[in-house]
Design a protein around this motif. Structure first.
Motif, PDB file in Angstrom:
ATOM      1  N   ALA A  31       0.836  -1.207   0.000  1.00 16.60           N
ATOM      2  CA  ALA A  31       0.000   0.000   0.000  1.00 16.60           C
ATOM      3  C   ALA A  31       0.869   1.255   0.000  1.00 16.60           C
ATOM      4  O   ALA A  31       0.562   2.231  -0.689  1.00 16.60           O
ATOM      5  CB  ALA A  31      -0.925  -0.009   1.211  1.00 16.60           C
ATOM      6  N   ASP A  35       0.952   4.114  -2.985  1.00 19.12           N
ATOM      7  CA  ASP A  35       0.516   5.484  -2.681  1.00 19.12           C
ATOM      8  C   ASP A  35       1.490   6.474  -3.321  1.00 19.12           C
ATOM      9  O   ASP A  35       2.422   6.971  -2.696  1.00 19.12           O
ATOM     10  CB  ASP A  35       0.446   5.682  -1.169  1.00 19.12           C
ATOM     11  CG  ASP A  35      -0.235   6.978  -0.789  1.00 19.12           C
ATOM     12  OD1 ASP A  35      -0.668   7.722  -1.697  1.00 19.12           O
ATOM     13  OD2 ASP A  35      -0.339   7.244   0.422  1.00 19.12           O
ATOM     14  N   LYS A  37       1.065   9.531  -4.391  1.00 19.64           N
ATOM     15  CA  LYS A  37       1.010  10.891  -3.861  1.00 19.64           C
ATOM     16  C   LYS A  37       1.915  11.038  -2.631  1.00 19.64           C
ATOM     17  O   LYS A  37       2.694  11.991  -2.519  1.00 19.64           O
ATOM     18  CB  LYS A  37      -0.429  11.241  -3.511  1.00 19.64           C
ATOM     19  CG  LYS A  37      -0.633  12.670  -3.095  1.00 19.64           C
ATOM     20  CD  LYS A  37      -2.108  12.950  -2.865  1.00 19.64           C
ATOM     21  CE  LYS A  37      -2.331  14.378  -2.423  1.00 19.64           C
ATOM     22  NZ  LYS A  37      -3.748  14.660  -2.200  1.00 19.64           N
ATOM     23  N   ALA A  38       1.840  10.073  -1.727  1.00 21.79           N
ATOM     24  CA  ALA A  38       2.672  10.129  -0.518  1.00 21.79           C
ATOM     25  C   ALA A  38       4.148   9.992  -0.875  1.00 21.79           C
ATOM     26  O   ALA A  38       5.001  10.666  -0.292  1.00 21.79           O
ATOM     27  CB  ALA A  38       2.254   9.043   0.459  1.00 21.79           C
TER      28      ALA A  38
END
Length: 113
Positions: A31, A35, A37-38
């Protein structure tokens, strides 16, 4: 192993528990990788920090060079001042030459009128 099979059952339950923990950790890692964006924020933060460090180093280096340059300029100005105090004749000659030039220009202009 016991006759009723409870030892095998407990071992299986423990193995299932460990497998669930490992699977949870794996899912968290996947995960985090998914992600985007993170991850971009983290990369931007790291780049920002590197730029701050480089800027701080550059500012320190420039300040050091400026301080050395100012020190050298002061030393040169002091040396020139000392030279003028020790040997004022060349400066006096330059001043006399400038005054003479102004006088000659005034005379030449006066004759033209």
């Amino acid at each position: 192993m016991t006759g009723n099979g409870t030892g095998d059952t407990e071992a299986l339950r423990e193995e299932i528990r460990r497998t669930r923990v490992e699977l949870g950790e794996t899912m968290e890692a996947l995960a985090a990788k998914a992600d985007v964006k993170a991850r971009l924020k983290e990369s931007a933060g790291q780049a920002k920090e590197r730029m701050r460090e480089q800027a701080a180093q550059t500012v320190a280096r420039v300040r050091g060079q400026a301080a050395r340059g100012a020190g050298m300029a002061r030393a040169q100005a002091y040396d020139k001042g000392e030279m003028m105090r020790r040997d004022p004749v060349p400066w006096a000659a330059i001043a006399v030459g400038a005054v003479a030039t102004v006088v000659v220009l005034m005379i030449v202009r006066g004759r033209r009128r």
